[in-house]
Write a protein that holds these residues in place. Structure first.
Motif, PDB file in Angstrom:
ATOM      1  N   ASN A   1      -8.191  -1.635   1.884  1.00  0.00           N
ATOM      2  CA  ASN A   1      -9.290  -2.431   2.444  1.00  0.00           C
ATOM      3  C   ASN A   1      -8.791  -3.747   3.020  1.00  0.00           C
ATOM      4  O   ASN A   1      -9.264  -4.185   4.070  1.00  0.00           O
ATOM      5  N   ILE A   2      -7.836  -4.367   2.343  1.00  0.00           N
ATOM      6  CA  ILE A   2      -7.277  -5.622   2.854  1.00  0.00           C
ATOM      7  C   ILE A   2      -6.575  -5.372   4.181  1.00  0.00           C
ATOM      8  O   ILE A   2      -6.761  -6.131   5.143  1.00  0.00           O
TER       9      ILE A   2
ATOM     10  N   ARG B   1       0.830  -1.212   0.000  1.00  0.00           N
ATOM     11  CA  ARG B   1       0.000   0.000   0.000  1.00  0.00           C
ATOM     12  C   ARG B   1       0.859   1.254   0.000  1.00  0.00           C
ATOM     13  O   ARG B   1       0.607   2.192  -0.755  1.00  0.00           O
TER      14      ARG B   1
ATOM     15  N   GLN C   1      -7.701   2.142  -7.952  1.00  0.00           N
ATOM     16  CA  GLN C   1      -8.552   1.036  -7.509  1.00  0.00           C
ATOM     17  C   GLN C   1      -7.730  -0.016  -6.767  1.00  0.00           C
ATOM     18  O   GLN C   1      -8.169  -0.545  -5.741  1.00  0.00           O
ATOM     19  N   PHE C   2      -6.557  -0.325  -7.284  1.00  0.00           N
ATOM     20  CA  PHE C   2      -5.681  -1.295  -6.626  1.00  0.00           C
ATOM     21  C   PHE C   2      -5.252  -0.777  -5.260  1.00  0.00           C
ATOM     22  O   PHE C   2      -5.244  -1.527  -4.274  1.00  0.00           O
TER      23      PHE C   2
ATOM     24  N   THR D   1      -6.911   1.243  -3.340  1.00  0.00           N
ATOM     25  CA  THR D   1      -8.089   1.112  -2.469  1.00  0.00           C
ATOM     26  C   THR D   1      -8.247  -0.322  -1.989  1.00  0.00           C
ATOM     27  O   THR D   1      -8.540  -0.563  -0.813  1.00  0.00           O
ATOM     28  N   GLN D   2      -8.045  -1.284  -2.868  1.00  0.00           N
ATOM     29  CA  GLN D   2      -8.133  -2.685  -2.476  1.00  0.00           C
ATOM     30  C   GLN D   2      -7.084  -3.025  -1.419  1.00  0.00           C
ATOM     31  O   GLN D   2      -7.376  -3.727  -0.446  1.00  0.00           O
TER      32      GLN D   2
END
Length: 128
Positions: free
Chosen positions: A99-100, A43, A92-93, A95-96
């Protein structure tokens, strides 16, 4: 840690009592801190890449003519315009990944609360 199709088994193939599954990601309880660190690192690297990309991805016309200007507009749209652009996909990646990390940290916190409640229950002599 691995992708095993949502099944929760230990290395010997037995069902694992301490496993977390988020969609298809499977992480054993004792591997959560390492998984969190790994996803945080990814991230953070995406943070840097996004910051760089926002400054450097924009295309400038190669010349002052109409064709060069139009080519730059089209490339800028493909690179930066909307969710299907390169920048949109990177966002988008990112954000994923966020979230993970959030889900894994929440799961680890949940395990810590359960363990604390179990310890407190044992100390007080009540069954948990």
């Amino acid at each position: 840690m691995g992708n095993n199709g949502g099944k929760h088994h230990d290395q010997n193939g037995a069902p694992s009592p301490y496993a977390v599954a988020t969609n298809r990601l499977h992480v054993d309880r004792d591997k959560l801190p390492a998984a969190i660190a790994l996803f945080k690192q990814a991230r953070d690297e995406m943070d840097e890449l996004l910051s760089e990309s926002g400054r450097n991805i924009q295309m400038r016309p190669m010349a002052a003519d109409r064709v060069s200007t139009r080519v730059a507009e089209v490339l800028n749209h493909k690179g930066m315009g909307g969710t299907n652009s390169a920048l949109g996909t990177m966002q988008q990646f990112h954000t994923q990944l966020k979230n993970i990390v959030t889900k894994l940290e929440a799961t680890l916190a949940h395990y810590h609360r359960l363990e604390a409640n179990n310890r407190d229950g044992i100390r007080s002599g009540t069954n948990v």
